[in-house]
Design an enzyme around this catalytic site. Structure first.
Site, PDB file in Angstrom:
ATOM      1  N   GLY A  12      -5.183   0.570   5.873  1.00 48.94           N
ATOM      2  CA  GLY A  12      -4.370  -0.595   5.521  1.00 48.94           C
ATOM      3  C   GLY A  12      -5.010  -1.888   5.984  1.00 48.94           C
ATOM      4  CG  ASP A  13      -5.784  -2.203  10.018  1.00 54.56           C
ATOM      5  OD1 ASP A  13      -4.595  -2.479   9.791  1.00 54.56           O
ATOM      6  OD2 ASP A  13      -6.141  -1.460  10.952  1.00 54.56           O
TER       7      ASP A  13
ATOM      8  N   GLY B  99      -0.594   4.648   0.212  1.00 52.26           N
ATOM      9  CA  GLY B  99      -1.393   5.818   0.554  1.00 52.26           C
ATOM     10  C   GLY B  99      -2.091   6.390  -0.664  1.00 52.26           C
TER      11      GLY B  99
ATOM     12  CE  LYS C  20       3.736   7.574  -2.683  1.00 53.65           C
ATOM     13  NZ  LYS C  20       5.202   7.576  -2.456  1.00 53.65           N
ATOM     14  N   GLY C  21      -1.596   5.009  -4.282  1.00 55.36           N
ATOM     15  CA  GLY C  21      -2.181   3.759  -4.746  1.00 55.36           C
ATOM     16  C   GLY C  21      -1.512   2.548  -4.138  1.00 55.36           C
TER      17      GLY C  21
ATOM     18  CB  SER D 203      -0.944  -0.006   1.201  1.00 48.01           C
ATOM     19  OG  SER D 203      -0.223  -0.096   2.415  1.00 48.01           O
TER      20      SER D 203
END
Length: 312
Positions: A252-253, A223, A225-226, A221
């Site tokens: 993220g989870d 953020g 930016k994809g 991941s």
């Protein structure tokens, strides 16, 4: 069965403030409390997708009872081990004026040797062939940094799939045992490789290298930016989706939950990445650490599909 392991859960207290002034008395405009910890957040999202999980780890102190009540209310099967120490509280400060999100996390309780052995005994007895085990988040202060590695080996010996979402030494020890899937962010991946930052090309190369070593799926991941998703078959890159950021906690989870759900539903690699991106975006657009819903995710899925390309 899907088993999520959260060894250092927390009660997440999110405070929304219009302009934090350091050294002054600040008054929150709104407050919300959510049970949290990476594995628990995965369970919450999977439940919103209609998928049941068993959640385990350690709970204790004043927060234990309300924590268990909330798990029960959500319909998440509670198999946490009771401990003498106090489960931690984490503070999430959302500054609307300056558009920042600041986390203040407690270290967590000390776990006795007997409590650790009780958990390991339960884990060995519970994990079965065909299960998906999610080992997520940091460890309590006094637990050996190799525990995720040991738990990965135990689960794989039973014939279960293992998903790791961790950083630092716990991640390094887990990777030695070759978990089936991992979800580092780009900072965690850079740290694992001994670098401060990674270029896009270096992330792709690192993900491919991990797959070649025996990890089936690597989701990195990045953020806004994809993300980048590598498997034995292909590497896909997803451009970040534009959303109103309400909270970055649990994004993220949520992507880990999407990865697990995609594995359960046997989705293609490109569709897995699209679902992960859409789920992460839906989480960012949701207040506090409240789980995004399947309906929330569906709103971003078409856009996510359009922003995925295969890396040659």
């Amino acid at each position: 069965m899907i088993i999520t392991v959260t060894l250092n859960p927390a009660m997440d207290k999110t405070m929304v403030i219009d302009g934090i002034e350091i050294g002054e008395v600040n008054r929150a405009d709104s407050i919300r409390n959510d049970i949290g910890g990476k594995g628990i957040n995965v369970s919450k999202v999977l439940k919103s997708f209609g998928t049941d999980t068993l959640a385990t780890g350690f709970l204790g102190g004043m927060i234990e009872e309300p924590f268990r009540k909330e798990l029960n209310r959500m319909g998440i099967k509670d198999q946490f081990i009771s401990i003498q120490g106090n489960t931690r509280t984490n503070i999430k400060l959302v500054d609307r004026k300056n558009e920042t999100n600041t986390d203040i996390n407690e270290p967590g309780p000390l776990i006795s040797g007997g409590e650790i052995e009780k958990f390991i005994g339960f884990y060995k007895e519970t994990v079965k062939k065909g299960d998906i085990v999610v080992l997520a988040g940091g460890l309590p202060p006094n637990i050996s940094q190799d525990l995720y590695g040991r738990l990965t080996r135990m689960a794989k010996d039973k014939g279960a799939l293992v998903v790791i979402d961790a950083e630092g030494e716990p991640l390094k020890h887990a990777l030695v045992e070759l978990p089936d899937m991992i979800k580092p962010n780009e900072k965690e991946l850079a740290s694992y490789l001994g670098k401060a930052v990674l270029t896009e090309e270096e992330i792709v190369q690192a993900a491919r290298s991990l797959v070649e070593k025996g990890i089936q799926k690597v989701l990195v991941s990045r953020g806004e930016k994809g993300s980048i998703f590598a498997t034995e078959r292909s590497v896909f890159m997803g451009i970040g989706l534009e959303v109103e950021v309400k909270s970055t906690v649990g994004a993220g989870d949520s992507m880990v939950a999407a990865l697990v759900f995609a594995e359960k539903e046997k989705l293609s690699d490109s569709e897995t990445l699209a679902l992960a991106q859409a789920t992460g975006a839906a989480a960012v657009a949701t207040e506090g650490t409240e789980a995004c819903t399947r309906e929330d995710v569906e709103r971003y899925l078409a856009d996510a599909r359009e922003k995925i390309k295969e890396v040659r």
